[in-house]
Scaffold this motif. Structure first.
Motif, mmCIF file in Angstrom:
data_model
loop_
_atom_site.group_PDB
_atom_site.id
_atom_site.type_symbol
_atom_site.label_atom_id
_atom_site.label_comp_id
_atom_site.label_asym_id
_atom_site.label_seq_id
_atom_site.Cartn_x
_atom_site.Cartn_y
_atom_site.Cartn_z
ATOM 1 N N GLU A 1 2.378 10.537 7.879
ATOM 2 C CA GLU A 1 2.205 9.794 9.136
ATOM 3 C C GLU A 1 2.259 8.294 8.904
ATOM 4 N N ASN A 2 1.643 7.821 7.826
ATOM 5 C CA ASN A 2 1.690 6.390 7.525
ATOM 6 C C ASN A 2 3.113 5.911 7.323
ATOM 7 N N LEU A 3 3.856 6.595 6.478
ATOM 8 C CA LEU A 3 5.223 6.166 6.192
ATOM 9 C C LEU A 3 6.114 6.284 7.423
ATOM 10 N N THR A 4 5.917 7.314 8.208
ATOM 11 C CA THR A 4 6.732 7.494 9.408
ATOM 12 C C THR A 4 6.490 6.376 10.410
ATOM 13 N N ARG B 1 -2.186 15.119 3.523
ATOM 14 C CA ARG B 1 -3.605 14.855 3.311
ATOM 15 C C ARG B 1 -3.975 13.466 3.845
ATOM 16 N N PRO B 2 -5.105 13.344 4.584
ATOM 17 C CA PRO B 2 -5.535 12.011 5.033
ATOM 18 C C PRO B 2 -5.778 11.091 3.834
ATOM 19 N N LEU B 3 -5.486 9.815 4.006
ATOM 20 C CA LEU B 3 -5.577 8.880 2.889
ATOM 21 C C LEU B 3 -7.004 8.642 2.421
ATOM 22 N N LYS B 4 -7.998 8.939 3.258
ATOM 23 C CA LYS B 4 -9.373 8.725 2.827
ATOM 24 C C LYS B 4 -9.750 9.659 1.685
ATOM 25 N N HIS B 5 -8.906 10.659 1.423
ATOM 26 C CA HIS B 5 -9.135 11.562 0.302
ATOM 27 C C HIS B 5 -8.255 11.213 -0.906
ATOM 28 N N MET C 1 -3.255 6.538 -5.968
ATOM 29 C CA MET C 1 -2.372 7.162 -4.978
ATOM 30 C C MET C 1 -2.161 6.236 -3.787
ATOM 31 N N ARG C 2 -3.216 5.528 -3.378
ATOM 32 C CA ARG C 2 -3.081 4.591 -2.252
ATOM 33 C C ARG C 2 -2.138 3.454 -2.609
ATOM 34 N N ARG C 3 -2.256 2.939 -3.829
ATOM 35 C CA ARG C 3 -1.376 1.838 -4.232
ATOM 36 C C ARG C 3 0.077 2.301 -4.279
ATOM 37 N N ARG C 4 0.313 3.535 -4.759
ATOM 38 C CA ARG C 4 1.673 4.058 -4.789
ATOM 39 C C ARG C 4 2.224 4.229 -3.378
ATOM 40 N N LEU C 5 1.382 4.688 -2.451
ATOM 41 C CA LEU C 5 1.837 4.847 -1.077
ATOM 42 C C LEU C 5 2.111 3.488 -0.440
ATOM 43 N N ASP C 6 1.272 2.492 -0.758
ATOM 44 C CA ASP C 6 1.477 1.145 -0.234
ATOM 45 C C ASP C 6 2.804 0.572 -0.721
ATOM 46 N N LEU C 7 3.112 0.799 -1.988
ATOM 47 C CA LEU C 7 4.396 0.346 -2.523
ATOM 48 C C LEU C 7 5.541 1.095 -1.854
ATOM 49 N N ALA C 8 5.368 2.384 -1.648
ATOM 50 C CA ALA C 8 6.398 3.174 -0.964
ATOM 51 C C ALA C 8 6.663 2.613 0.433
ATOM 52 N N ALA C 9 5.587 2.242 1.144
ATOM 53 C CA ALA C 9 5.744 1.700 2.493
ATOM 54 C C ALA C 9 6.547 0.403 2.486
ATOM 55 N N SER C 10 6.362 -0.407 1.448
ATOM 56 C CA SER C 10 7.089 -1.680 1.375
ATOM 57 C C SER C 10 8.563 -1.486 1.051
ATOM 58 N N LEU C 11 8.927 -0.271 0.642
ATOM 59 C CA LEU C 11 10.317 -0.004 0.253
ATOM 60 C C LEU C 11 11.082 0.803 1.288
ATOM 61 N N ASP D 1 -3.331 3.270 6.809
ATOM 62 C CA ASP D 1 -4.422 3.778 7.643
ATOM 63 C C ASP D 1 -5.045 4.995 6.968
ATOM 64 N N GLU D 2 -6.323 4.890 6.628
ATOM 65 C CA GLU D 2 -6.981 5.954 5.872
ATOM 66 C C GLU D 2 -7.170 7.244 6.666
ATOM 67 N N ASP D 3 -7.151 7.162 7.987
ATOM 68 C CA ASP D 3 -7.366 8.354 8.803
ATOM 69 C C ASP D 3 -6.082 9.144 9.033
ATOM 70 N N LEU D 4 -4.947 8.559 8.663
ATOM 71 C CA LEU D 4 -3.660 9.238 8.824
ATOM 72 C C LEU D 4 -3.218 9.835 7.500
#
Length: 321
Positions: free
Chosen positions: A99-102, A134-138, A143-153, A92-95
């Motif tokens: 917050e996304n990972l949590t 920092r909100p993801l829209k920034h 960085m977004r791809r790394r966070l997406d991979l982190a979420a999958s793990l 979610d780009e607004d979080l």
């Protein structure tokens, strides 16, 4: 999941969308603790295959098992064993990153304190600590791809699906993702990787599967697939404005049907017979074309890909999103 020899096994896996058969009887086996790269032209059936194994699409026919669990009858058990990073970030780009990972951790059943702790661990592991609030829209694309991979793990899944995870990333970020994949496999994770980058498959994969028109057309190690081509790879770099003329001469003097061209003025061709190479160089000079680079190298996965899928094959309807 050390008790299972295979992380993935499919038999006759099939999926159609109306009259279009996207996946046409795929047999696939991925040993546990390895990286399997799935290659193929756009619309070959790669993403549809991944989505069926990951329980996101129901197969029309055939079977698929993840660590022995049937993806249809035991979908809940399968989902507890997998992580999936798709072609587009599922965040979610607004979080904020934290917050996304949590949220993902809480959805997986982590209690509050443990969810926060796991989120912090992953942010540190992927070098995102400074951007945690920092909100993801920034965020940049990398960085977004790394966070997406982190979420999958978050749940430390024993099987990870990476569907074109480095598309659009800069070389430095791609290299960092490669390092992460190697570390995951070193810790026992099995990875099924679909990619458009043949060098990525060459670098990471223990085994390479090529899919075309919804079928497996090649399966083996990178070296085994390269050995089937036999021919060397000739790379010629010229000024980009001379690319079309150079391509025509390469086709004429080397008898090449398949020539891979790049926007930087590079041509790559399978050169089974290099006897006419001197004539090609003289023809290029006579045409006033400066050869900025010329490399004759052993076969690469590029040559394998072109030899197996062929440039003249009918184009397929793109896979549904």
């Amino acid at each position: 999941m050390a008790e299972f020899e295979s992380a993935i096994e499919t038999r006759g896996l099939t999926k159609s969308f109306g009259a279009f058969r996207a996946v046409d009887g795929i047999d696939l086996r991925v040993p546990a603790g390895t990286v399997c790269a799935v290659l193929g032209p756009n619309g070959a059936g790669k993403t549809t295959t991944v989505r069926m194994i990951a329980t996101l699409l129901r197969p029309d026919a055939g079977t698929a098992r993840v660590f022995g669990h049937d993806v249809v009858r035991e979908a809940t058990a399968v989902r507890s064993l997998i992580g999936l990073t798709g072609q587009y970030a599922s965040v979610d780009e607004d979080l904020t990153a934290t917050e996304n990972l949590t949220i993902f951790a809480r959805l997986l059943g982590f209690p509050g304190a443990r969810a926060a702790r796991r989120s912090a661990e992953l942010l540190a592991e992927f070098g995102l600590e400074e951007a945690a609030g920092r909100p993801l829209k920034h965020f940049s694309g990398g960085m977004r791809r790394r966070l997406d991979l982190a979420a999958s793990l978050i749940g430390r899944p024993p099987l990870l699906f990476l569907d074109e995870p480095t598309t659009g990333l800069d070389p430095r970020t791609r290299a960092r993702m490669w390092t992460t994949v190697r570390e995951l496999v070193g810790a026992g994770t099995t990875v099924l990787l679909t990619t458009q980058y043949l060098d990525e498959a060459d670098e990471l994969a223990d085994r390479v599967v090529v899919i075309d028109h919804g079928r497996v057309v090649a399966d083996g190690t990178a070296d085994e697939l390269k050995a089937t081509v036999g021919a060397a790879a000739l790379t010629v770099r010229v000024d980009v404005v001379e690319l079309a003329t150079a391509e025509a001469l390469v086709r004429r003097y080397l008898g090449a049907e398949s020539v891979l061209t790049s926007p930087d003025g590079t041509l790559t061709v399978s050169a089974a017979d290099t006897a006419t190479l001197p004539e090609l160089l003289m023809a290029l000079r006579a045409a006033g074309i400066e050869v900025r680079e010329l490399v004759l190298a052993p076969p690469s996965l590029d040559e394998v890909f072109f030899a197996i899928t062929g440039p003249g094959r009918a184009r397929r309807v793109p896979e549904p999103a």
